[in-house]
Motif scaffolding. Structure first.
Motif, PDB file in Angstrom:
ATOM      1  N   UNK A  38       0.830  -1.205   0.000  1.00 18.88           N
ATOM      2  CA  UNK A  38       0.000   0.000   0.000  1.00 18.88           C
ATOM      3  C   UNK A  38       0.864   1.254   0.000  1.00 18.88           C
ATOM      4  N   UNK A  39       0.527   2.161  -0.876  1.00 20.92           N
ATOM      5  CA  UNK A  39       1.278   3.408  -0.952  1.00 20.92           C
ATOM      6  C   UNK A  39       1.157   4.218   0.340  1.00 20.92           C
ATOM      7  N   UNK A  40       0.032   4.097   1.023  1.00 25.41           N
ATOM      8  CA  UNK A  40      -0.153   4.852   2.265  1.00 25.41           C
ATOM      9  C   UNK A  40       0.892   4.461   3.299  1.00 25.41           C
ATOM     10  N   UNK A  41       1.189   3.158   3.393  1.00 28.24           N
ATOM     11  CA  UNK A  41       2.203   2.710   4.345  1.00 28.24           C
ATOM     12  C   UNK A  41       3.576   3.233   3.968  1.00 28.24           C
ATOM     13  N   UNK A  42       3.872   3.242   2.675  1.00 31.06           N
ATOM     14  CA  UNK A  42       5.165   3.750   2.213  1.00 31.06           C
ATOM     15  C   UNK A  42       5.275   5.253   2.458  1.00 31.06           C
ATOM     16  N   UNK A  43       4.170   5.967   2.256  1.00 31.21           N
ATOM     17  CA  UNK A  43       4.159   7.395   2.568  1.00 31.21           C
ATOM     18  C   UNK A  43       4.418   7.616   4.056  1.00 31.21           C
ATOM     19  N   UNK A  44       3.864   6.725   4.873  1.00 37.91           N
ATOM     20  CA  UNK A  44       4.098   6.821   6.308  1.00 37.91           C
ATOM     21  C   UNK A  44       5.555   6.626   6.671  1.00 37.91           C
ATOM     22  N   UNK A  45       6.222   5.706   5.942  1.00 38.66           N
ATOM     23  CA  UNK A  45       7.651   5.476   6.187  1.00 38.66           C
ATOM     24  C   UNK A  45       8.456   6.722   5.848  1.00 38.66           C
ATOM     25  N   UNK A  46       8.126   7.354   4.732  1.00 39.43           N
ATOM     26  CA  UNK A  46       8.825   8.587   4.340  1.00 39.43           C
ATOM     27  C   UNK A  46       8.591   9.670   5.381  1.00 39.43           C
ATOM     28  N   UNK A  47       7.356   9.770   5.848  1.00 39.55           N
ATOM     29  CA  UNK A  47       7.033  10.756   6.867  1.00 39.55           C
ATOM     30  C   UNK A  47       7.761  10.520   8.177  1.00 39.55           C
ATOM     31  N   UNK A  48       8.078   9.235   8.450  1.00 38.76           N
ATOM     32  CA  UNK A  48       8.780   8.895   9.684  1.00 38.76           C
ATOM     33  C   UNK A  48      10.288   9.080   9.569  1.00 38.76           C
ATOM     34  N   UNK A  49      10.770   9.372   8.351  1.00 36.43           N
ATOM     35  CA  UNK A  49      12.194   9.637   8.184  1.00 36.43           C
ATOM     36  C   UNK A  49      12.949   8.654   7.329  1.00 36.43           C
TER      37      UNK A  49
END
Length: 288
Positions: A38-49
């Motif tokens: 899911x792209x949302x999870x990957x976006x979350x990873x980017x947001x987390x650093x």
């Protein structure tokens, strides 16, 4: 990283995979990738650093890296291994490791798929995590000081074992090599059994009247905390390690029966002995 690994693909942005991806973001790798469905999870990873590349394309994630870390449910790992083996020879990784809680099934299935393709599988199980799930619960320091089992198989080369041991050591783990069958017997007692007992505590205390929980102190909350873990994940774990977990539950059942009998018979001496044994064992655990 000081070890031989210069490029890594982490497969799965859950608590363990996401935490590893964040930790590796600070490791100075030449190439770091993170795959998720899911792209949302990957976006979350980017947001987390997370500082590497993200993709929902599995082949794109693993193509050309040296090490692939499978941080997905154990049941889907054989299929992913087949997809790795089907890559053109020049695009296959050198090594594959994982974070799975059960090793027995993987020890046979994954080398059977990967060895003929020239890819070395060395199973691993870092003993850390959380009852929470998803990238939102990831912690880049999760592996610092954690014990990590590494499980070489019959076909594991000394060089592959050393690479994988060094990798997990570099991210902060205290690494211990162990046979896959022995690993499964150990974690059935120290990880899988406690999860079931936490579930038993939650059900036993709260099934009849959940409103009673408002009066619960830290005893129930601490004892049942891990019962909040992912239901689908833990169903798979318990069934993947079916025999060892069943044996551990059988032995635990004998202890519960001993408590039941001691209480029913008002046997203070027996209760004292059981509680004293438990206290001594738990006190020793705090020193390990």
């Amino acid at each position: 990283m000081k070890c031989a690994v210069k490029s890594v693909a982490v497969i799965g942005p859950g608590v363990l995979g996401g935490s590893l991806a964040l930790a590796l973001s600070d490791a100075g790798l030449e190439e770091l990738r993170l795959w998720g469905r899911r792209e949302a999870a990957l976006d979350g990873a980017i947001g987390a650093g997370f500082s590497g590349r993200v993709t929902t394309d599995f082949e794109e994630a693993v193509r050309g890296v040296q090490l692939v870390v499978l941080a997905v449910p154990v049941g889907v790992m054989p299929d992913l291994a087949r997809r790795i083996a089907n890559l053109p020879e020049s695009e296959r990784p050198l090594w594959v490791t994982d974070v799975g809680s059960v090793k027995g099934s993987l020890a046979g299935e994954l080398p059977a798929v990967l060895d003929p393709a020239g890819v070395s599988f060395v199973g691993a199980h870092p003993m850390c995590g959380s009852e929470q799930s998803g990238i939102g619960a990831a912690d880049r320091n999760l592996f610092r000081g954690a014990r990590c089992f590494v499980c070489p198989g019959e076909t594991t080369s000394d060089s592959a074992l050393e690479v994988v041991r060094s990798f997990w050591s570099e991210v902060g783990c205290e690494v211990h090599s162990i046979d896959a069958a022995e690993h499964d017997a150990v974690v059935a007692k120290i990880s899988h059994l406690p999860h079931v007992l936490a579930a038993v505590a939650a059900i036993g205390a709260l099934r009849e009247d959940t409103e009673m929980g408002r009066f619960a102190g830290n005893g129930l909350r601490d004892t049942s905390r891990v019962a909040s873990g992912g239901v689908a994940m833990w169903t798979e774990i318990l069934l993947e390690n079916q025999q060892a977990v069943a044996e551990a539950l059988k032995e635990a059942g004998k202890t519960l029966e001993a408590f039941e009998q001691a209480v029913a018979q008002a046997d203070a001496a027996r209760l004292t002995a059981l509680l004293a044994e438990a206290k001594a064992l738990r006190d020793d655990l705090a020193t390990l």
